[in-house]
Design a protein around this motif. Structure first.
Motif, PDB file in Angstrom:
ATOM      1  N   LEU A  31       0.845  -1.176  -0.081  1.00  0.00           N
ATOM      2  CA  LEU A  31       0.112  -0.234   0.034  1.00  0.00           C
ATOM      3  C   LEU A  31       0.970   1.411   0.112  1.00  0.00           C
ATOM      4  O   LEU A  31       1.634   1.455   1.027  1.00  0.00           O
ATOM      5  N   ILE A  75       1.157   7.154  -9.799  1.00  0.00           N
ATOM      6  CA  ILE A  75       0.679   5.712 -10.974  1.00  0.00           C
ATOM      7  C   ILE A  75       1.852   4.737 -11.393  1.00  0.00           C
ATOM      8  O   ILE A  75       1.685   3.484 -11.727  1.00  0.00           O
ATOM      9  N   LEU A 132       2.290   2.117  -8.418  1.00  0.00           N
ATOM     10  CA  LEU A 132       1.073   1.254  -8.852  1.00  0.00           C
ATOM     11  C   LEU A 132       1.719   0.314  -9.907  1.00  0.00           C
ATOM     12  O   LEU A 132       1.424  -1.454 -10.421  1.00  0.00           O
ATOM     13  N   SER A 133       1.586   1.097 -11.132  1.00  0.00           N
ATOM     14  CA  SER A 133       2.381   0.028 -12.057  1.00  0.00           C
ATOM     15  C   SER A 133       3.318  -0.385 -11.686  1.00  0.00           C
ATOM     16  O   SER A 133       3.394  -2.180 -12.737  1.00  0.00           O
ATOM     17  N   GLY A 188       3.456  -2.298  -8.769  1.00  0.00           N
ATOM     18  CA  GLY A 188       3.057  -3.873  -8.199  1.00  0.00           C
ATOM     19  C   GLY A 188       2.723  -2.899  -7.022  1.00  0.00           C
ATOM     20  O   GLY A 188       2.140  -4.195  -6.313  1.00  0.00           O
ATOM     21  N   ALA A 189       2.502  -2.156  -7.031  1.00  0.00           N
ATOM     22  CA  ALA A 189       2.142  -1.475  -5.352  1.00  0.00           C
ATOM     23  C   ALA A 189       0.511  -1.446  -5.957  1.00  0.00           C
ATOM     24  O   ALA A 189      -0.198  -1.979  -6.535  1.00  0.00           O
ATOM     25  N   ASN A 190      -0.239  -1.993  -5.062  1.00  0.00           N
ATOM     26  CA  ASN A 190      -1.822  -2.802  -4.853  1.00  0.00           C
ATOM     27  C   ASN A 190      -3.199  -1.843  -4.506  1.00  0.00           C
ATOM     28  O   ASN A 190      -3.885  -1.621  -5.208  1.00  0.00           O
ATOM     29  N   GLY A 191      -1.832  -0.202  -3.862  1.00  0.00           N
ATOM     30  CA  GLY A 191      -3.502   0.470  -3.418  1.00  0.00           C
ATOM     31  C   GLY A 191      -2.551   2.081  -3.252  1.00  0.00           C
ATOM     32  O   GLY A 191      -1.050   1.732  -2.851  1.00  0.00           O
ATOM     33  N   PHE A 192      -3.279   2.740  -2.915  1.00  0.00           N
ATOM     34  CA  PHE A 192      -2.991   4.148  -2.893  1.00  0.00           C
ATOM     35  C   PHE A 192      -3.462   4.689  -2.122  1.00  0.00           C
ATOM     36  O   PHE A 192      -4.799   4.913  -2.133  1.00  0.00           O
ATOM     37  N   LEU A 193      -2.765   5.874  -0.798  1.00  0.00           N
ATOM     38  CA  LEU A 193      -3.620   6.161   0.037  1.00  0.00           C
ATOM     39  C   LEU A 193      -2.468   7.152   0.503  1.00  0.00           C
ATOM     40  O   LEU A 193      -1.358   7.450   0.755  1.00  0.00           O
ATOM     41  N   ALA A 200      -8.096   0.735   4.029  1.00  0.00           N
ATOM     42  CA  ALA A 200      -7.332   1.111   2.962  1.00  0.00           C
ATOM     43  C   ALA A 200      -6.341  -1.122   3.238  1.00  0.00           C
ATOM     44  O   ALA A 200      -6.341  -1.649   2.251  1.00  0.00           O
ATOM     45  N   VAL A 259      -6.352  -4.057   0.899  1.00  0.00           N
ATOM     46  CA  VAL A 259      -5.517  -4.776   0.080  1.00  0.00           C
ATOM     47  C   VAL A 259      -5.491  -5.798   0.450  1.00  0.00           C
ATOM     48  O   VAL A 259      -4.247  -6.962  -0.976  1.00  0.00           O
ATOM     49  N   ILE A 289      -7.739  -8.291  -1.845  1.00  0.00           N
ATOM     50  CA  ILE A 289      -6.218  -8.840  -3.464  1.00  0.00           C
ATOM     51  C   ILE A 289      -5.649 -10.435  -3.400  1.00  0.00           C
ATOM     52  O   ILE A 289      -4.944 -10.167  -2.734  1.00  0.00           O
ATOM     53  N   LEU A 334      -3.407 -12.220  -4.796  1.00  0.00           N
ATOM     54  CA  LEU A 334      -1.895 -11.572  -6.267  1.00  0.00           C
ATOM     55  C   LEU A 334      -1.672 -13.075  -6.541  1.00  0.00           C
ATOM     56  O   LEU A 334      -1.727 -14.264  -6.026  1.00  0.00           O
ATOM     57  N   ARG A 357       1.065 -14.053  -8.206  1.00  0.00           N
ATOM     58  CA  ARG A 357       2.242 -13.870  -8.796  1.00  0.00           C
ATOM     59  C   ARG A 357       3.368 -14.678  -8.237  1.00  0.00           C
ATOM     60  O   ARG A 357       2.925 -15.042  -7.477  1.00  0.00           O
TER      61      ARG A 357
END
Lengths: 122, 714
Positions: A76, A88, A91-92, A94-99, A111, A115, A118, A120, A122
């Protein structure tokens, strides 16, 4: 469950820690990206809260390294909204969210739960 | 189960199955009935042959009898009779019991089923009874090759007597079989007609059912299409879909076309579409952001904050050729389509009005706050001082305006022009500061900063008239500000509100020294000095002598800026901190005194003195070198007198950094400008760490004098 807080501000580290102490079995802290990578290699945390602007190694670079070492970690990003393009990019990577800073404790816990929800692959 | 297995196609499957059942049923019945008809035909043939056989047996018997009477050979007739007898016997037996006989057509052995019909059984019963008589009559003829008259005669008679009866029965039997065959043929025809009718009905049921379904589905689709068209036509929001390739979908709301003033939306690449309205950097970030919605590791709820198209400014070129700026607000919502493909529903709102409204509200709030602040600043100012200050400002602004106008088309002499403007501004700033009127002094300070910026630009390039445009704009704003102040002052007067300062001054008048109305602002210099001292973290006492007599307006207006500048200089540069002063055995507060005196001939002397540290000669040297006036080595060689002389240059300051009180190095040059206005002489005396004294001598007699600076430095 293990949490790693990565932020160069002691105040923010303390705030996140106090908000999530009960939710996790173990909470670790790092004040920059380099420290964070060392901790990730040793502990493999379930969740990382990541600041973007830090000395030595910034958040985006750190996320890229974490993805190589421990891709199953949920990340996060917690940062101020100074540069949306960097957020951005994080996030591209590999981060899953933004606070967004500043945040309330309920926004933080909400948040983190989102997160963690989700799946994952991968 | 059918529902599970075939879903919505179960009716079609059932219909097809029924169609096949009807067709196969008719086919099986056809085959079965055809077999039956074939059997019936064989029976008809056999019955017909029996009828023929009765005739042939009668004929053969008559032939044998006739041959026998003539003594001729009759064996051929006998052989025929025997064959006919056997065939008839076997056939009638087969009719009765079922069995084999020879075919009437081919002569081959055929199987015959037992006749079961009641009518057939009845005919056969009668025929069988008759045949038994035939058997008894003919059987003696079956034994030997030679027959006797006793054998042929009774047989011949019996056959002649009963032949027609048996023929008649066989004829009836033939007709009966024919009738049965016709019945079966009719049944087969009816069955075929029934089957085909059912199959046809089934076909039409299928046809109409599906036509109905298709029509219903088409109608529902049309209704849905109409509804979605209506929604897209009336929704007050720009809406469109974006697929995984970042292409815009085929449908969008009409409002979207209005927002972007284009009909070219459907099917376009999002990047191309956005590029028409936003800078490249925003488009790039927006595309990266849109891609996030297609990534499975992202929670869409947690990325709305980084939306780069939130309340973003767009440049929309209209078909008329006009270009408008709009504020648009994009929002994104992920969708999962029927074929499991992902898409994003993008909605766009024109938020220009609300943003402009917010800006206007903020502006209004600022204005209210500024007016309140202005009000709170004006209230303590003596109305007379305010009036003098407003006049001073209007006159100063007019001078600045004229200077700007005159230099609009001149490309040289900007140095001097700017220096002159700087001095005028600095003088006004001093007056504003003296009244603690920060609202105006801040604007004048900003104006000074702009002049200073142009001076620095002028060091690098040749300035042109258009470079002064910012000053013109700022000056206009300052005009407006001073008009607001004037308006507010008038209103306060109209409402009869007495100013705090006026009230306080009136109160002071009772106990304190005499303060003529013309000199009131001079006594205000104490508050001014205390205010600056507080900012500079020092303490000062200001004493005034000779101001109990009203000054002539011209003298007062010219000397007042000198006093203001010198007070500012003293506090910013001269007066030491309390601790330093204690070490130097000086009073805790810096002592500043101003005095004015004159003789009967109209010769005036204005003396300003402080007990500060005196001139900072090293500072002046460093500043001269830093400003590029002379080299460090040349500055080092200057005497103290020369250094003081140089301190009166424009832009020379020993202060590091600029604030409201000092740092721009214009104070002393302004003092000199004012002395020149009085055509007076300026004497300076200064003792390091002891005092600094400025003495302005001028005369109000008519004889013109050349201004002169003289220095007495210890």
């Amino acid at each position: 469950m293990k949490l790693l807080i990565v932020d160069d501000s002691l105040v923010i580290r303390n705030k996140i820690n106090s908000g999530l102490l009960k939710r996790f079995d173990k909470v670790l802290r790092a004040k920059n990206g380099v420290e964070a990578i060392e901790v990730v290699k040793l502990v493999r945390p379930d969740v990382i809260t990541m600041d973007l602007t830090m000395p030595e190694m910034d958040g985006v670079e750190c996320i890229q390294e974490v993805m190589k070492v421990c891709p199953s970690t949920h990340i996060l990003v917690i940062s101020a909204l100074a540069d949306k393009a960097t957020a951005i990019a994080a996030l591209s990577c590999g981060a899953n969210g933004f606070l967004c800073k500043p945040f309330t404790q309920s926004q933080l816990t909400d948040a983190i739960e989102k997160v963690l929800a989700i799946q994952l692959s991968r | 189960m059918l529902k599970q297995l075939f879903g919505k196609y179960r009716f079609l499957v059932i219909s097809i199955a029924l169609f096949l059942i009807f067709d196969i049923g008719v086919l099986v019945l056809n085959i079965y009935t055809s077999g039956k008809i074939a059997e019936q035909t064989e029976l008809i043939n056999l019955a017909g042959r029996q009828r023929t056989l009765t005739q042939q047996m009668s004929k053969a018997t008559q032939y044998i009898r006739a041959q026998k009477l003539q003594q001729w050979v009759y064996q051929s007739g006998l052989a025929e009779l025997r064959d006919q007898f056997d065939v008839f016997g076997a056939t009638i037996k087969a009719f009765n019991e079922g069995g084999q006989t020879t075919s009437a057509e081919t002569g081959a052995i055929v199987s015959v089923a037992k006749v079961e019909t009641p009518e057939g059984r009845a005919i056969l019963a009668e025929a069988t009874t008759l045949w038994r008589g035939f058997e008894q009559a003919i059987s003696p003829l079956m034994i030997d090759v030679l027959i006797t008259d006793e054998e042929i005669e009774p047989a011949s008679e019996f056959i002649a007597a009963n032949n027609l009866k048996l023929f008649d029965q066989m004829n009836r039997l033939t007709e009966h079989f024919t009738h049965e065959s016709e019945k079966q043929t009719t049944f087969l025809r009816m069955a075929q007609i029934g089957g085909i009718t059912l199959a046809t009905i089934n076909f039409f049921v299928i046809l109409f059912h599906f036509l109905k379904q298709l029509r219903g589905r088409d109608r529902r689709l049309e209704i849905k299409q109409h509804e979605s068209d209506q929604i897209l036509d009336t929704i007050n929001e720009g809406v469109f879909l974006v697929d995984e390739n970042l292409s815009i979908g085929g449908q969008h709301s009409r409002h979207l076309e209005e927002v972007f003033d284009t009909k070219r939306v459907s099917g376009r690449r999002l990047s191309r579409f956005l590029s028409a309205y936003f800078p490249e950097k925003i488009v790039k970030t927006a595309l990266e952001y849109t891609r996030l919605y297609f990534q499975s590791h992202i929670n869409p709820d947690l990325i709305a904050d980084v939306n780069p198209l939130k309340r973003v400014k767009a440049t929309v070129a209209q078909s008329s050729g006009e270009v408008f700026e709009k504020y648009l607000d994009f929002s994104f919502a992920p969708l999962r389509q029927e074929n499991d493909k992902r898409a994003i529903l993008v909605s766009v709102n024109d938020v220009t009005d609300s943003i402009l409204l917010e800006e206007q509200e903020e502006k209004n709030e600022d204005q209210v706050e500024r007016q309140l602040a202005l009000f709170s600043q004006i209230l303590p100012i003596n109305p007379d001082d305010l009036e003098v200050f407003i006049d001073e400002c209007l006159s100063g602004f007019e001078q600045l305006n004229q200077t700007l106008k005159n230099n609009k088309n001149v490309t040289d002499n900007y140095d001097q022009t700017l220096a002159r403007m700087f001095r005028e501004t600095h003088k006004l700033k001093g007056s504003a500061s003296a009244l603690s009127f920060s609202w105006i002094s801040n604007q004048l300070h900003d104006f000074e900063s702009s002049i200073e910026g142009l001076q620095k630009q002028g060091e690098r390039k040749i300035l042109r008239g258009q470079d002064l445009l910012t000053l013109t704009i700022q000056l206009r704003q300052m005009y407006e500000s001073i008009e607001t102040v004037s308006d507010l002052g008038d209103r306060l007067k109209a409402y009869g509100i007495k100013h705090i300062a006026a009230q306080a001054a009136n109160a002071l008048d009772v106990s304190n020294e005499k303060q003529p109305v013309e000199n009131k602002r001079w006594f205000g210099l104490r508050d001014f000095a205390e205010g600056i001292a507080k900012e500079e973290n020092v303490a000062v006492d200001v004493s005034l002598r000779g101001f109990s007599e009203a000054l002539e307006p011209h003298i007062g207006e010219t000397l007042y800026p000198i006093a203001v500048q010198l007070i500012r200089n003293s506090i910013a540069h001269g007066v030491e901190s309390r601790k330093t002063r204690q070490c130097l055995r000086k009073p805790n507060s810096g002592q500043i005194s101003l005095s004015i005196s004159h003789d009967s001939l109209g010769n005036y002397r204005f003396v300003y003195e402080d007990d500060g540290r005196g001139f900072d000669y090293d500072g002046i040297r460093a500043s001269l070198a830093a400003r590029g006036v002379m080299s460090k080595s040349s500055a080092a060689k200057l005497s103290k007198n020369e250094l003081v002389q140089n301190a009166f240059r424009d832009n020379l300051s020993t202060r590091e950094g600029v604030d409201q009180n000092a740092g721009r190095g214009v104070g002393l040059s302004l003092v000199w400008e004012q002395v020149k206005l009085l055509e007076g002489n300026l004497k300076i005396r200064s003792v390091e760490n002891e005092f600094t004294q400025f003495i302005v001598d001028f005369s109000m007699s008519e004889e013109p004098k050349e201004p002169l600076i003289s220095r007495h430095v210890a």
